[in-house]
Write a protein that holds these residues in place. Sequence first.
Motif, short mmCIF file in Angstrom:
data_model
loop_
_atom_site.label_atom_id
_atom_site.label_comp_id
_atom_site.label_asym_id
_atom_site.label_seq_id
_atom_site.Cartn_x
_atom_site.Cartn_y
_atom_site.Cartn_z
N VAL A 101 0.83 -1.21 0.00
CA VAL A 101 0.00 0.00 0.00
C VAL A 101 0.86 1.25 0.00
O VAL A 101 0.62 2.21 -0.76
CB VAL A 101 -0.96 -0.01 1.21
CG1 VAL A 101 -1.64 1.35 1.37
CG2 VAL A 101 -2.01 -1.10 1.05
N LEU A 102 1.88 1.28 0.84
CA LEU A 102 2.71 2.48 0.94
C LEU A 102 3.52 2.73 -0.33
O LEU A 102 3.72 3.88 -0.72
CB LEU A 102 3.64 2.36 2.14
CG LEU A 102 2.96 2.48 3.51
CD1 LEU A 102 3.95 2.23 4.63
CD2 LEU A 102 2.31 3.85 3.70
N MET A 103 3.99 1.68 -0.97
CA MET A 103 4.73 1.87 -2.22
C MET A 103 3.84 2.44 -3.32
O MET A 103 4.26 3.28 -4.12
CB MET A 103 5.36 0.55 -2.66
CG MET A 103 6.52 0.12 -1.77
SD MET A 103 7.21 -1.49 -2.20
CE MET A 103 8.03 -1.09 -3.75
N LEU A 104 2.58 2.00 -3.36
CA LEU A 104 1.63 2.53 -4.33
C LEU A 104 1.27 3.99 -4.03
O LEU A 104 1.07 4.79 -4.94
CB LEU A 104 0.36 1.67 -4.37
CG LEU A 104 0.52 0.24 -4.92
CD1 LEU A 104 -0.77 -0.54 -4.74
CD2 LEU A 104 0.93 0.28 -6.40
N ALA A 105 1.20 4.31 -2.75
CA ALA A 105 0.78 5.65 -2.33
C ALA A 105 1.97 6.56 -2.03
O ALA A 105 1.83 7.57 -1.35
CB ALA A 105 -0.11 5.54 -1.09
N MET A 106 3.16 6.24 -2.56
CA MET A 106 4.38 6.94 -2.18
C MET A 106 4.34 8.46 -2.43
O MET A 106 4.86 9.23 -1.60
CB MET A 106 5.59 6.33 -2.88
CG MET A 106 6.91 6.70 -2.24
SD MET A 106 6.99 6.24 -0.47
CE MET A 106 7.14 4.46 -0.59
N PRO A 107 3.74 8.96 -3.51
CA PRO A 107 3.70 10.43 -3.67
C PRO A 107 3.01 11.13 -2.51
O PRO A 107 3.46 12.19 -2.06
CB PRO A 107 2.92 10.62 -4.98
CG PRO A 107 3.17 9.36 -5.75
CD PRO A 107 3.21 8.27 -4.71
N VAL A 109 2.70 9.87 0.54
CA VAL A 109 3.50 9.64 1.75
C VAL A 109 4.65 10.64 1.81
O VAL A 109 4.93 11.23 2.86
CB VAL A 109 4.05 8.19 1.76
CG1 VAL A 109 4.98 7.98 2.96
CG2 VAL A 109 2.91 7.18 1.81
N VAL A 110 5.33 10.84 0.69
CA VAL A 110 6.45 11.79 0.66
C VAL A 110 5.95 13.21 0.90
O VAL A 110 6.61 14.02 1.56
CB VAL A 110 7.20 11.70 -0.69
CG1 VAL A 110 8.24 12.81 -0.81
CG2 VAL A 110 7.88 10.33 -0.81
N THR A 111 4.77 13.51 0.39
CA THR A 111 4.19 14.84 0.64
C THR A 111 3.98 15.08 2.13
O THR A 111 4.29 16.16 2.65
CB THR A 111 2.85 14.99 -0.10
OG1 THR A 111 3.07 14.85 -1.50
CG2 THR A 111 2.23 16.36 0.17
N LEU A 112 3.48 14.06 2.82
CA LEU A 112 3.27 14.19 4.27
C LEU A 112 4.59 14.33 5.01
O LEU A 112 4.70 15.07 5.98
CB LEU A 112 2.51 12.97 4.80
CG LEU A 112 1.03 12.88 4.41
CD1 LEU A 112 0.45 11.53 4.87
CD2 LEU A 112 0.23 14.02 5.02
N LEU A 113 5.61 13.60 4.54
CA LEU A 113 6.89 13.61 5.23
C LEU A 113 7.67 14.89 4.99
O LEU A 113 8.28 15.43 5.91
CB LEU A 113 7.72 12.39 4.79
CG LEU A 113 9.15 12.30 5.33
CD1 LEU A 113 9.14 12.22 6.85
CD2 LEU A 113 9.85 11.08 4.75
N ALA A 114 7.70 15.34 3.75
CA ALA A 114 8.53 16.50 3.39
C ALA A 114 7.68 17.48 2.58
O ALA A 114 7.82 17.57 1.36
CB ALA A 114 9.76 16.06 2.61
N SER A 131 12.31 6.38 -2.74
CA SER A 131 11.55 5.72 -1.67
C SER A 131 11.00 4.38 -2.13
O SER A 131 11.04 3.39 -1.38
CB SER A 131 10.41 6.62 -1.20
OG SER A 131 10.90 7.83 -0.66
N ARG A 132 10.48 4.32 -3.35
CA ARG A 132 9.95 3.05 -3.86
C ARG A 132 11.05 2.01 -4.04
O ARG A 132 10.84 0.83 -3.79
CB ARG A 132 9.23 3.30 -5.18
CG ARG A 132 7.84 3.92 -5.00
CD ARG A 132 7.20 4.27 -6.32
NE ARG A 132 5.78 4.60 -6.12
CZ ARG A 132 5.05 5.31 -6.97
NH1 ARG A 132 5.62 5.79 -8.09
NH2 ARG A 132 3.78 5.55 -6.72
N ILE A 133 12.22 2.45 -4.45
CA ILE A 133 13.34 1.52 -4.64
C ILE A 133 13.81 0.98 -3.29
O ILE A 133 14.08 -0.22 -3.13
CB ILE A 133 14.50 2.22 -5.36
CG1 ILE A 133 14.09 2.58 -6.80
CG2 ILE A 133 15.74 1.34 -5.37
CD1 ILE A 133 15.07 3.49 -7.50
N ALA A 134 13.92 1.86 -2.29
CA ALA A 134 14.49 1.48 -0.99
C ALA A 134 13.50 0.79 -0.07
O ALA A 134 13.91 0.12 0.89
CB ALA A 134 15.05 2.72 -0.29
#
Length: 525
Positions: A101-107, A109-114, A131-134
């Motif tokens: 779920v988090l890999m699919l929603a990564m944009p 997630v990154v928006t929330l983080l940074a 983020s998706r790679i790591a």
Amino acid sequence: MNLGRAVATVGGFTLLSRGVGFIRDVVLSAVLGSDAIADAFVVAFKLPNFFRRLLAEGAFSAAFVPLFSRELQANGRAEAMVFARQAQAVLLLVLVPLSIVLMLAMPWVVTLLALGMRNDAPTFTMAVEFSRIAFPYLLFISLASLYGSVLNSIDRFAHVAATPILLNLALIGAVLGLTPILPNGGYAASIGAAIAGLLQWLWLLIVCARGEVAMKLVRPRWTARVARLVALAAPVAIGGGVQQISTLLDVMWASLLPVGTISALYYADRIAQLPLGVVGIAIGTALLPLLARQLRAGQAEAAMANQNRAIEFGLLLSLPAAVALWLLADPIIRVLFERGRFGPEDTLRTAGALAAFAVGLPAFVLIRALTPGFFARENTRAPLNIAIVAIAVNIALNLIFLYGTTLGHVGIALATSLSGWLNAVILAVVLRRRSHWIADQRLRSRSLRMLVATIIMGAVLWGALMLLASALDHASFSGVIALIGVCALGLMIYTAAAALLGTVRLAELRFMIGRQPSLKSDTGP
């Protein structure tokens, strides 16, 4: 293996790992620098580490170790391993869908983080891709953390403590080997992170199999033991979530500041983590299973004695380390990192953050020594409530420092340190009021002597910095030699002062690393 030997084992391997980690950070700073690429990778690497600390090393470890120790004590290793495999099944049941779920929603997630990265499209895109790679690192390292808890509970500390070396080697190899064939070093570092998780998982999987604690796959089952694990883990997960959210908020605050702030805080934190890893993590890792076994066996006095010695050992090393890092922040960053894409301006920015992080170093070591006093008694709610208070103060301090002062990113690090001290003080007060921890005469007396020895060392270091200022002003060979000389001088002065003041004695060190079943109470000075 007693507490002293366990701490020495974990601390020794952690020191080796941190040494390799220094090389890793030198490579990363030279290749990635302290700009947009570095910021994007730091965000990508923090995401799986956030969930690792929240789920595997936080909630699961704190709840799992006392229950696993209880099974070992009451029913033997075979029954304890049945429980461990059930715990692994539950962990996988949570991690696999969460990762997808988090890999699919990564944009999002990154928006929330940074949040600040949203205004810089190229950096934001890199952060999402990195983020998706790591992110597969999360699944592998979480399983490795569970296996490490099993091994630590049966006094197999060395292999677990050596595991992070694989992370550092994988990142170094990936950055040096893959950067020339990829768009930039951030892609290489992200691939290295995923590979590192896989290597650490395979390493501990093999170690468990050879140690007759093989972690076989079983179907998830809801049993009384699993229910108890979830009940204990939930408050820790909430508390860890609050704490990790505070960490992620630090990234968000930093993303609103000039480019390079996120990576500057990362590099500074990496240096500050060296003594915390060698001392604090070693103490927490060794102390929790020991206290859990002793309390289960009704040896409350021995447990309290071990906790006092853990605190004493933590202060013995963290107090001088904090003062040294505070005084030497600028030359340490310059000599270690100022090369390649990492320039003098990056040095000044990172050194300010390191000095602020150093203020809280003894506090975070104390937290590692105090929280096992709760977890070993299967009390996970009190640390949760205390963490929530500390994090609320951390957020308030960030707002004050960022918008009410000119501290900038240094205020982010200082807020972390001050809230850490608040956390440590409240933990100590609560344990004292419940009579679960009482500082004995030896701890009180020696703590004052450590403080005096640290002040003496600090004064000598300050004088040495004045004399060698010109040499330490350059990231050259002479600067490296001067820094090594100053560090060696500080170590010798502190050791001599501590010995003269009776802070530590050779006979006690020999006793601590011997193979006695436990440390005995010593209330003498």
